[in-house]
Scaffold this motif. Structure first.
Motif, PDB file in Angstrom:
ATOM      1  N   LEU A   1       0.834  -1.192   0.000  1.00 36.08           N
ATOM      2  CA  LEU A   1       0.000   0.000   0.000  1.00 36.08           C
ATOM      3  C   LEU A   1       0.870   1.243   0.000  1.00 36.08           C
ATOM      4  O   LEU A   1       2.004   1.223   0.498  1.00 36.08           O
ATOM      5  CB  LEU A   1      -0.893   0.036   1.255  1.00 36.08           C
ATOM      6  CG  LEU A   1      -2.085  -0.911   1.335  1.00 36.08           C
ATOM      7  CD1 LEU A   1      -2.673  -0.861   2.734  1.00 36.08           C
ATOM      8  CD2 LEU A   1      -3.142  -0.525   0.301  1.00 36.08           C
ATOM      9  N   PRO A   2       0.353   2.360  -0.530  1.00 32.88           N
ATOM     10  CA  PRO A   2       1.036   3.637  -0.297  1.00 32.88           C
ATOM     11  C   PRO A   2       1.133   3.882   1.207  1.00 32.88           C
ATOM     12  O   PRO A   2       0.226   3.495   1.970  1.00 32.88           O
ATOM     13  CB  PRO A   2       0.116   4.663  -0.973  1.00 32.88           C
ATOM     14  CG  PRO A   2      -0.725   3.874  -1.913  1.00 32.88           C
ATOM     15  CD  PRO A   2      -0.889   2.525  -1.313  1.00 32.88           C
ATOM     16  N   TYR A   3       2.209   4.512   1.645  1.00 32.33           N
ATOM     17  CA  TYR A   3       2.407   4.700   3.091  1.00 32.33           C
ATOM     18  C   TYR A   3       1.231   5.409   3.744  1.00 32.33           C
ATOM     19  O   TYR A   3       0.844   5.111   4.880  1.00 32.33           O
ATOM     20  CB  TYR A   3       3.705   5.482   3.353  1.00 32.33           C
ATOM     21  CG  TYR A   3       3.665   6.929   2.930  1.00 32.33           C
ATOM     22  CD1 TYR A   3       4.053   7.298   1.641  1.00 32.33           C
ATOM     23  CD2 TYR A   3       3.217   7.926   3.788  1.00 32.33           C
ATOM     24  CE1 TYR A   3       3.996   8.618   1.229  1.00 32.33           C
ATOM     25  CE2 TYR A   3       3.155   9.243   3.384  1.00 32.33           C
ATOM     26  CZ  TYR A   3       3.540   9.584   2.105  1.00 32.33           C
ATOM     27  OH  TYR A   3       3.480  10.902   1.704  1.00 32.33           O
ATOM     28  N   PHE A   4       0.603   6.381   3.014  1.00 31.73           N
ATOM     29  CA  PHE A   4      -0.475   7.145   3.616  1.00 31.73           C
ATOM     30  C   PHE A   4      -1.762   6.335   3.761  1.00 31.73           C
ATOM     31  O   PHE A   4      -2.688   6.746   4.445  1.00 31.73           O
ATOM     32  CB  PHE A   4      -0.749   8.427   2.822  1.00 31.73           C
ATOM     33  CG  PHE A   4      -1.028   8.229   1.357  1.00 31.73           C
ATOM     34  CD1 PHE A   4      -0.022   8.463   0.419  1.00 31.73           C
ATOM     35  CD2 PHE A   4      -2.259   7.803   0.917  1.00 31.73           C
ATOM     36  CE1 PHE A   4      -0.259   8.273  -0.926  1.00 31.73           C
ATOM     37  CE2 PHE A   4      -2.512   7.618  -0.435  1.00 31.73           C
ATOM     38  CZ  PHE A   4      -1.505   7.852  -1.355  1.00 31.73           C
ATOM     39  N   ALA A   5      -1.840   5.184   3.085  1.00 30.59           N
ATOM     40  CA  ALA A   5      -3.036   4.350   3.150  1.00 30.59           C
ATOM     41  C   ALA A   5      -2.929   3.241   4.187  1.00 30.59           C
ATOM     42  O   ALA A   5      -3.912   2.564   4.473  1.00 30.59           O
ATOM     43  CB  ALA A   5      -3.327   3.748   1.777  1.00 30.59           C
ATOM     44  N   VAL A   6      -1.738   3.038   4.743  1.00 26.65           N
ATOM     45  CA  VAL A   6      -1.580   2.022   5.786  1.00 26.65           C
ATOM     46  C   VAL A   6      -2.388   2.444   7.007  1.00 26.65           C
ATOM     47  O   VAL A   6      -2.256   3.572   7.488  1.00 26.65           O
ATOM     48  CB  VAL A   6      -0.095   1.853   6.157  1.00 26.65           C
ATOM     49  CG1 VAL A   6       0.058   0.895   7.333  1.00 26.65           C
ATOM     50  CG2 VAL A   6       0.692   1.348   4.948  1.00 26.65           C
ATOM     51  N   PRO A   7      -3.251   1.591   7.533  1.00 29.93           N
ATOM     52  CA  PRO A   7      -4.108   2.003   8.652  1.00 29.93           C
ATOM     53  C   PRO A   7      -3.300   2.452   9.867  1.00 29.93           C
ATOM     54  O   PRO A   7      -2.289   1.835  10.223  1.00 29.93           O
ATOM     55  CB  PRO A   7      -4.912   0.740   8.974  1.00 29.93           C
ATOM     56  CG  PRO A   7      -4.902  -0.054   7.711  1.00 29.93           C
ATOM     57  CD  PRO A   7      -3.574   0.219   7.078  1.00 29.93           C
ATOM     58  N   ARG A   8      -3.777   3.522  10.480  1.00 29.94           N
ATOM     59  CA  ARG A   8      -3.173   3.960  11.742  1.00 29.94           C
ATOM     60  C   ARG A   8      -3.755   3.165  12.907  1.00 29.94           C
ATOM     61  O   ARG A   8      -3.034   2.802  13.838  1.00 29.94           O
ATOM     62  CB  ARG A   8      -3.416   5.449  11.959  1.00 29.94           C
ATOM     63  CG  ARG A   8      -2.969   5.925  13.342  1.00 29.94           C
ATOM     64  CD  ARG A   8      -3.156   7.406  13.538  1.00 29.94           C
ATOM     65  NE  ARG A   8      -2.920   7.766  14.930  1.00 29.94           N
ATOM     66  CZ  ARG A   8      -3.005   9.006  15.404  1.00 29.94           C
ATOM     67  NH1 ARG A   8      -3.308  10.016  14.605  1.00 29.94           N
ATOM     68  NH2 ARG A   8      -2.784   9.251  16.691  1.00 29.94           N
ATOM     69  N   PHE A   9      -5.055   2.913  12.859  1.00 27.99           N
ATOM     70  CA  PHE A   9      -5.735   2.220  13.955  1.00 27.99           C
ATOM     71  C   PHE A   9      -6.198   0.836  13.490  1.00 27.99           C
ATOM     72  O   PHE A   9      -6.797   0.698  12.416  1.00 27.99           O
ATOM     73  CB  PHE A   9      -6.948   3.019  14.441  1.00 27.99           C
ATOM     74  CG  PHE A   9      -6.605   4.369  15.005  1.00 27.99           C
ATOM     75  CD1 PHE A   9      -6.099   4.494  16.296  1.00 27.99           C
ATOM     76  CD2 PHE A   9      -6.790   5.517  14.248  1.00 27.99           C
ATOM     77  CE1 PHE A   9      -5.781   5.738  16.820  1.00 27.99           C
ATOM     78  CE2 PHE A   9      -6.480   6.767  14.763  1.00 27.99           C
ATOM     79  CZ  PHE A   9      -5.971   6.876  16.049  1.00 27.99           C
ATOM     80  N   LEU A  10      -5.931  -0.180  14.309  1.00 27.42           N
ATOM     81  CA  LEU A  10      -6.399  -1.538  14.061  1.00 27.42           C
ATOM     82  C   LEU A  10      -7.204  -1.998  15.275  1.00 27.42           C
ATOM     83  O   LEU A  10      -6.760  -1.844  16.411  1.00 27.42           O
ATOM     84  CB  LEU A  10      -5.220  -2.497  13.843  1.00 27.42           C
ATOM     85  CG  LEU A  10      -4.314  -2.234  12.641  1.00 27.42           C
ATOM     86  CD1 LEU A  10      -3.160  -3.229  12.629  1.00 27.42           C
ATOM     87  CD2 LEU A  10      -5.097  -2.316  11.340  1.00 27.42           C
ATOM     88  N   ASP A  11      -8.374  -2.550  15.000  1.00 16.33           N
ATOM     89  CA  ASP A  11      -9.229  -3.042  16.074  1.00 16.33           C
ATOM     90  C   ASP A  11      -9.649  -4.464  15.736  1.00 16.33           C
ATOM     91  O   ASP A  11     -10.383  -4.682  14.760  1.00 16.33           O
ATOM     92  CB  ASP A  11     -10.461  -2.139  16.231  1.00 16.33           C
ATOM     93  CG  ASP A  11     -11.214  -2.399  17.527  1.00 16.33           C
ATOM     94  OD1 ASP A  11     -10.621  -3.027  18.432  1.00 16.33           O
ATOM     95  OD2 ASP A  11     -12.369  -1.964  17.628  1.00 16.33           O
ATOM     96  N   PHE A  12      -9.145  -5.437  16.504  1.00 16.57           N
ATOM     97  CA  PHE A  12      -9.496  -6.837  16.279  1.00 16.57           C
ATOM     98  C   PHE A  12     -10.763  -7.146  17.069  1.00 16.57           C
ATOM     99  O   PHE A  12     -10.785  -7.023  18.299  1.00 16.57           O
ATOM    100  CB  PHE A  12      -8.343  -7.746  16.712  1.00 16.57           C
ATOM    101  CG  PHE A  12      -7.101  -7.549  15.887  1.00 16.57           C
ATOM    102  CD1 PHE A  12      -6.091  -6.680  16.299  1.00 16.57           C
ATOM    103  CD2 PHE A  12      -6.947  -8.214  14.679  1.00 16.57           C
ATOM    104  CE1 PHE A  12      -4.945  -6.499  15.536  1.00 16.57           C
ATOM    105  CE2 PHE A  12      -5.808  -8.041  13.909  1.00 16.57           C
ATOM    106  CZ  PHE A  12      -4.810  -7.174  14.340  1.00 16.57           C
ATOM    107  N   VAL A  13     -11.828  -7.506  16.349  1.00 18.78           N
ATOM    108  CA  VAL A  13     -13.140  -7.686  16.966  1.00 18.78           C
ATOM    109  C   VAL A  13     -13.690  -9.069  16.644  1.00 18.78           C
ATOM    110  O   VAL A  13     -13.198  -9.770  15.750  1.00 18.78           O
ATOM    111  CB  VAL A  13     -14.132  -6.605  16.468  1.00 18.78           C
ATOM    112  CG1 VAL A  13     -13.656  -5.217  16.878  1.00 18.78           C
ATOM    113  CG2 VAL A  13     -14.303  -6.679  14.949  1.00 18.78           C
ATOM    114  N   GLY A  14     -14.746  -9.451  17.412  1.00 26.97           N
ATOM    115  CA  GLY A  14     -15.347 -10.754  17.193  1.00 26.97           C
ATOM    116  C   GLY A  14     -16.279 -10.786  16.006  1.00 26.97           C
ATOM    117  O   GLY A  14     -16.435 -11.816  15.343  1.00 26.97           O
TER     118      GLY A  14
END
Length: 547
Positions: free
Chosen positions: A497-510
């Protein structure tokens, strides 16, 4: 004069008028007015108007010698440097179509752009081209690559030599003998600019010659550009904003200085060193600059005004008071033009401005029925002038019809028209994210996340950043029994991915909120925002690579 003779004369006059808006005629007219005056600089190389005219004809000659013909697409993967503009001018002179690509493009996005455009030739900086070698050559139409040797990345040059590829490679050839300009009209395409898709792949916006001319006219008029101005941009030339600035310089007898990149610590020094009088900033740049300690350089420049779309209203006066630069807001898009705006005396903080002459706009409901003032709806626009807007999406007739349905361009932006005619931006209807001035397709980010073997479901959406723009957040459901660390997933995304498109926040959910037919309800995720369980890249200490 008989009716047929009169009609022929009118047709000839219309044709000549259309030709005057094409790039070759603009270059010739500028050189005739003052050929010795500077037109373009990348802070290493500087061209006068006469030199730019010669470069256009000679670079067109080298493209023609490669077998490029009128209508062929030439992809361009290059940062802000003179070679970028050489290719733009050469294509414009020859009648070929330049396809500037975001230098951060990788993987699926880059492959789609090359495949969709059908570009036969790619001109690329050596340190950027390894991303192209990583693609499946069978999926793209490339026959040749011209390498711009920057002498800055020996590793990438070694990759280029070692990589097996059926595509022919050679160093950027020298300028050839000049050739005659193509017989072009205002509606002939000059560029295809790819803007991120909202629910699918990126779309190639077909930008005719006249669109750039009218962009320049409207923008320069609002900025008050005059002969002898020095326009300074550190925004990328592969976007409309900076490319438009070149046409402002061309048509208003000014000079454009295109710097390599934005540097918060060096911005005001660059204004001083280039003797700039007009500049261009994005919404997030202003709070970043205001967040630094004040220096004497902030008042030692000559800049009187900056084009500053999307700057939050509460920052505008503070920036002007501190730095002495008036900020001009407005509204436009790659597909349209400077539709909403006005001069500096017509600005109202927090509002985009009034409708410009030559355009029409409505705020409508989901069925395109006009809404009254004060009620939020989608902004749709159209132009009274031929080819002041884009001509559609390249190779995507269905998307073109959808966007231009009922003969209006549907912006996907939710706005309010005030009773006094000013327009206020509310939010985006489209499922797109805008981060640090870059449009990001949530679909493309999701496809990369889903390609990780541990990820079962992914939903990507925008959350609010501290700079009044979007940040990228992803909610993810892992496959049964799978384990995945957040940083491991970030490193997986980084080359894809372009660097600016890499997610800043990741939330692992059920699980993710869904409709009865199983579609993910992203509006619920946006309303939920940054959860207490979300992992934050900014706080992890890991730094993304930007090349």
């Amino acid at each position: 004069m008989g009716c047929m003779d009169q009609g022929a004369a009118l047709s000839s006059e219309a044709r000549q008028s259309a030709q005057r808006l094409a790039l070759p005629a603009l270059l010739q007219a500028r050189a005739a007015r003052d050929g010795d005056a500077p037109l373009f600089s990348d802070r290493r190389t500087r061209w006068s108007a006469a030199q730019a005219l010669e470069i256009a004809a000679r670079r067109a000659g080298s493209l023609a010698a490669q077998g490029i013909r009128r209508g062929d697409r030439v992809a361009l993967l290059c940062s802000n440097r003179s070679e970028f503009m050489e290719i733009v001018l050469g294509c414009g002179w020859l009648g070929a179509v330049v396809v500037p690509i975001n230098t951060a493009s990788r993987g699926m996005q880059l492959e789609h752009i090359l495949a969709n455009s059908g570009a036969r030739l790619l001109v690329a900086e050596t340190q950027l081209v390894s991303a192209v070698y990583a693609l499946d050559a069978a999926r793209v139409a490339l026959e040749s690559i011209w390498l711009i040797d920057s002498h800055e990345d020996g590793e990438a040059d070694e990759i280029a030599r070692r990589t097996a590829s059926p595509v022919q490679r050679q160093t950027l050839p020298p300028l050839a003998e000049p050739i005659a300009a193509a017989d072009l009209g205002d509606g002939d395409p000059l560029a295809i600019l790819y803007t991120s898709g909202t629910s699918g792949l990126s779309k190639g916006v077909i930008c005719p010659h006249a669109q750039f001319f009218w962009w320049a006219r409207y923008t320069a008029a609002n900025l008050g550009v005059v002969r002898g101005d020095v326009l300074y941009t550190c925004l990328p030339l592969f976007h409309t904003n900076a490319l438009n600035a070149f046409f402002q310089a061309l048509t208003y007898d000014a000079e454009l200085v295109a710097d390599r990149r934005f540097s918060a610590s060096g911005f005001f020094n660059a204004l001083i060193e280039t003797n700039a009088t007009v500049t261009y900033v994005l919404g997030a740049m202003v709070p970043i600059l205001l967040g630094r300690a004040a220096t004497a350089q902030e008042r030692a420049h000559r800049v009187r005004i900056a084009l500053a779309p999307g700057v939050p209203g509460h920052f505008q006066q503070a920036f002007t008071d501190r730095c002495g630069i008036a900020l001009l807001d407005g509204y436009g898009s790659t597909e349209t033009n400077f539709v909403l705006g006005g001069g500096i005396d017509e600005q109202r903080p927090g509002l985009m401005g009034k409708l410009a002459a030559g355009f029409d706009a409505r705020v409508v409901d989901e069925n395109d029925h006009p809404l009254p003032d004060g009620v939020a709806g989608e902004l749709i626009v159209r132009s009274d002038t031929p080819f002041a807007f884009a001509s559609g999406y390249f190779g995507m007739p269905d998307k073109t019809v959808e966007a231009w349905r009922n003969l209006w361009f549907h912006t996907g932006d939710r706005v309010v028209r005030e009773a006094d005619g000013y327009y206020r931006f509310v939010d985006r209807l489209k499922d797109a994210i805008r981060r640090r001035g870059e449009n990001i397709s949530s679909y493309e980010v999701e496809q990369v996340l889903l390609s990780h073997p541990a990820v079962e479901t992914a939903a990507v959406f925008a959350v609010q950043s501290e700079f009044a723009e979007d940040e990228v957040m992803a909610s993810l459901v892992l496959r049964e029994g799978a384990l995945l660390e957040a940083l491991e997933l970030i490193r997986f995304c980084e080359p894809r991915l372009p660097y600016f498109a890499v997610p800043r926040f990741l939330d692992f959910v059920g699980d993710l909120p869904r409709t009865e037919n199983g579609k993910i309800q992203k509006y619920k995720l946006r309303e939920r925002g940054i959860t207490a369980t979300a992992w934050d890249l900014e706080k992890s200490g890991y730094k993304l690579k930007r090349s």
